[in-house]
Write an enzyme that holds these catalytic residues in place. Sequence first.
Site, PDB file in Angstrom:
ATOM      1  N   GLU A  35      -2.087 -10.137 -10.012  1.00 52.10           N
ATOM      2  CA  GLU A  35      -1.658  -8.645 -10.990  1.00 52.10           C
ATOM      3  C   GLU A  35      -2.159  -9.113 -12.683  1.00 52.10           C
ATOM      4  OE1 GLU A  35       0.884  -5.399  -9.096  1.00 52.10           O
ATOM      5  OE2 GLU A  35       1.959  -7.431  -8.938  1.00 52.10           O
ATOM      6  N   GLY A  95       2.222 -10.693  -8.122  1.00 50.39           N
ATOM      7  CA  GLY A  95       2.308 -10.607  -9.525  1.00 50.39           C
ATOM      8  C   GLY A  95       1.397 -11.566 -10.251  1.00 50.39           C
ATOM      9  N   GLU A 125       2.387  -7.683  -0.786  1.00 49.03           N
ATOM     10  CA  GLU A 125       3.590  -7.136  -1.120  1.00 49.03           C
ATOM     11  C   GLU A 125       3.931  -6.148   0.209  1.00 49.03           C
ATOM     12  OE1 GLU A 125       2.511  -7.749  -5.479  1.00 49.03           O
ATOM     13  OE2 GLU A 125       1.374  -7.261  -3.538  1.00 49.03           O
ATOM     14  N   ALA A 178       5.843 -12.964  -7.744  1.00 48.42           N
ATOM     15  CA  ALA A 178       7.125 -12.605  -8.385  1.00 48.42           C
ATOM     16  C   ALA A 178       8.189 -13.509  -7.622  1.00 48.42           C
ATOM     17  CB  ALA A 178       7.203 -11.144  -8.355  1.00 48.42           C
TER      18      ALA A 178
END
Length: 259
Positions: free
Chosen positions: A114, A111, A134, A65
């Site tokens: 994900e 992300g 993360e 991200a």
Amino acid sequence: MYNNITSSTKEGITTITINRPSKLNALNRETIQELHQAFKSADEDKNTKVIIITGTGEKAFVAGADISEFADFSVEEGGSLAAKGQELLFDFVANLSTPVIAAVNGFALGGGLELAMAAHFRVASENAKMGLPEVSLGVIPGYGGTQRLPQLVGKGRAMEMIMTAGMVDAKQALQYGLVNHVVSLEELIVFTEKLASKIMRNSSVAIAGAIKAVNAAYDESVDGFKVEIAQFGNCFGTEDFKEGTTAFLEKRPPNFPGK
């Protein structure tokens, strides 16, 4: 039409490519919104039978991200970021009725992993590296990573990957069951398109029902067996079922109308 992605359709396959190479294809809010729109458009397009999601270049599928967007967020803003992202993109992709294959070229981190896990299955290039880093930033995966990773690789491996913030290479990802196939970077899209072609020979209506039934197994609020029974029953009212069974009895390849 889009600033951060491209989308093109050819012979029943829509390829959506995240195109932010200077940022290693990192996901910012605008990219997530554009991806939502591209997936929605492809799913509604009768000419699209399979969707492939990939990244521009050789280095990264999605390197994570865009941290600069949320570094100063409050508790409420952080929760809202995760909720909106899951609704707009990650859960949206996972529950799409059109099959989605992730062609993972290079880094799929945070992300990015994900997003790959939200796809219905994954093919990786040999140089791919995957992880959820993360906790090294003082946060946890917020786009479904803590839920989908254990489903794919098992609780112990998922806990290790999340706690160490480490990466697995393509070979490990294959061994873990995180990806279905590993091929050279040059072969990645061609190989994924061949898989898409195999899918397209079958009933798109039946495939949509199968996606619903399989996903129901991971939703504790519903009885997956009941969903399967309902979807199985629905097939009997479709033109595809009539064509599929007739073709079988007539010993010829089916020509599914997709209805």
